[in-house]
Scaffold this motif. Structure first.
Motif, PDB file in Angstrom:
ATOM      1  N   CYS A 189       6.359  -0.380  -1.159  1.00 46.61           N
ATOM      2  CA  CYS A 189       4.996  -0.083  -1.589  1.00 46.61           C
ATOM      3  C   CYS A 189       4.821   1.411  -1.844  1.00 46.61           C
ATOM      4  O   CYS A 189       5.398   2.231  -1.135  1.00 46.61           O
ATOM      5  N   GLU A 190       4.011   1.731  -2.835  1.00 45.33           N
ATOM      6  CA  GLU A 190       3.667   3.122  -3.099  1.00 45.33           C
ATOM      7  C   GLU A 190       2.907   3.685  -1.887  1.00 45.33           C
ATOM      8  O   GLU A 190       2.075   2.998  -1.289  1.00 45.33           O
ATOM      9  N   THR A 191       3.182   4.912  -1.542  1.00 43.22           N
ATOM     10  CA  THR A 191       2.523   5.569  -0.422  1.00 43.22           C
ATOM     11  C   THR A 191       1.009   5.562  -0.624  1.00 43.22           C
ATOM     12  O   THR A 191       0.518   5.846  -1.706  1.00 43.22           O
ATOM     13  N   GLY A 192       0.301   5.179   0.425  1.00 41.24           N
ATOM     14  CA  GLY A 192      -1.161   5.197   0.396  1.00 41.24           C
ATOM     15  C   GLY A 192      -1.806   3.992  -0.248  1.00 41.24           C
ATOM     16  O   GLY A 192      -3.017   3.961  -0.400  1.00 41.24           O
ATOM     17  N   THR A 193      -1.022   2.976  -0.636  1.00 37.98           N
ATOM     18  CA  THR A 193      -1.607   1.805  -1.308  1.00 37.98           C
ATOM     19  C   THR A 193      -1.590   0.546  -0.446  1.00 37.98           C
ATOM     20  O   THR A 193      -2.019  -0.505  -0.890  1.00 37.98           O
ATOM     21  N   ASN A 234      -2.737  -2.128   2.094  1.00 38.73           N
ATOM     22  CA  ASN A 234      -3.950  -2.644   2.720  1.00 38.73           C
ATOM     23  C   ASN A 234      -3.560  -3.841   3.563  1.00 38.73           C
ATOM     24  O   ASN A 234      -2.854  -4.735   3.081  1.00 38.73           O
ATOM     25  N   THR A 241      -2.466  -6.329   0.350  1.00 33.47           N
ATOM     26  CA  THR A 241      -2.118  -5.858  -0.984  1.00 33.47           C
ATOM     27  C   THR A 241      -1.385  -4.533  -0.894  1.00 33.47           C
ATOM     28  O   THR A 241      -1.495  -3.809   0.095  1.00 33.47           O
ATOM     29  N   CYS A 242      -0.677  -4.219  -1.959  1.00 31.12           N
ATOM     30  CA  CYS A 242      -0.152  -2.875  -2.159  1.00 31.12           C
ATOM     31  C   CYS A 242       0.311  -2.776  -3.603  1.00 31.12           C
ATOM     32  O   CYS A 242       0.403  -3.777  -4.304  1.00 31.12           O
ATOM     33  N   ILE A 243       0.582  -1.565  -4.029  1.00 32.41           N
ATOM     34  CA  ILE A 243       1.166  -1.340  -5.355  1.00 32.41           C
ATOM     35  C   ILE A 243       2.666  -1.212  -5.153  1.00 32.41           C
ATOM     36  O   ILE A 243       3.123  -0.398  -4.348  1.00 32.41           O
ATOM     37  N   SER A 290       6.450  -0.199  -5.510  1.00 32.15           N
ATOM     38  CA  SER A 290       7.122   1.023  -5.946  1.00 32.15           C
ATOM     39  C   SER A 290       8.289   0.718  -6.887  1.00 32.15           C
ATOM     40  O   SER A 290       8.729   1.588  -7.617  1.00 32.15           O
ATOM     41  N   LYS A 331       4.705  -0.717 -10.005  1.00 31.59           N
ATOM     42  CA  LYS A 331       3.466  -0.007 -10.351  1.00 31.59           C
ATOM     43  C   LYS A 331       2.295  -0.959 -10.575  1.00 31.59           C
ATOM     44  O   LYS A 331       1.327  -0.614 -11.239  1.00 31.59           O
ATOM     45  N   TYR A 351      -0.126  -4.297  -8.540  1.00 30.56           N
ATOM     46  CA  TYR A 351      -0.491  -4.850  -7.235  1.00 30.56           C
ATOM     47  C   TYR A 351       0.223  -6.166  -6.957  1.00 30.56           C
ATOM     48  O   TYR A 351       0.482  -6.955  -7.867  1.00 30.56           O
TER      49      TYR A 351
END
Length: 129
Positions: A34-38, A40, A49-51, A53, A75, A77
Motif C-alpha cells: 500500500c502507498e504510505t498514508g493510504t 484505512n 481500503t488502500c491505494i 503501490s 495506484k 484503490y
C-alpha cells in the motif's frame, strides 16, 4: 532527538506491506503493498481500503466454482469487507468472467466488484471505472 510522530511515520511506512488471508468463502493469500498514508482499517483492525503501490495478482478460490485469477492495478484503490474478503479493485489486465453458459470480457482499467451469491458461488460484476 526524533519526535514520536516521526517514529510513528517510519513504523507506519514499514507496515505498508500487509499479508492478508481470506478465510471464509474466498480463501486467498496475498502480500498487499500500500502507498504510505493510504491505509484505512475497520474498527476490528482489518484492512478496509488502500491505494496499491504496485500491481498485485490475486487468486480467489471457491469450492463451488473453482477459482478466479486477476491482477489489481497499481495506484488505484483496493477494497475489503470487515472479514478481510476482497470486495473491489481496478483491473491491471483483462479477465474473462464465466457465469453459467456466458463469458464476459472485463477489460483492463475496469473495476470489478466481488460478492458471494446465495448459492455460494462468486458473483463478479465488471463496470467502467
Amino acid at each position: 532527538m526524533k519526535s514520536c510522530s516521526s517514529e510513528l511515520g517510519i513504523f507506519t511506512s514499514a507496515l505498508g506491506i500487509l499479508t492478508l488471508s481470506f478465510v471464509i468463502s474466498l480463501p486467498a493469500k496475498a502480500a498487499i503493498g500500500c502507498e504510505t498514508g493510504t491505509i484505512n482499517n475497520y474498527s476490528n483492525g482489518s484492512l478496509a481500503t488502500c491505494i496499491l503501490s504496485h500491481d498485485i495478482n490475486l487468486q480467489i478460490s471457491n469450492s463451488r466454482t473453482g477459482g478466479s485469477n486477476f491482477s489489481c492495478k497499481a495506484k488505484s484503490y483496493i477494497f475489503f469487507d470487515e472479514k478481510g474478503q476482497l470486495k473491489s479493485c481496478q483491473l491491471a489486465e483483462e479477465i474473462k468472467i464465466i457465469q453459467g453458459n456466458s463469458v464476459e470480457t472485463c477489460p483492463a482499467e475496469y473495476r470489478i466488484d466481488i460478492a458471494i451469491a446465495q448459492d455460494g458461488s462468486l458473483a463478479i460484476d465488471c463496470h467502467r471505472y
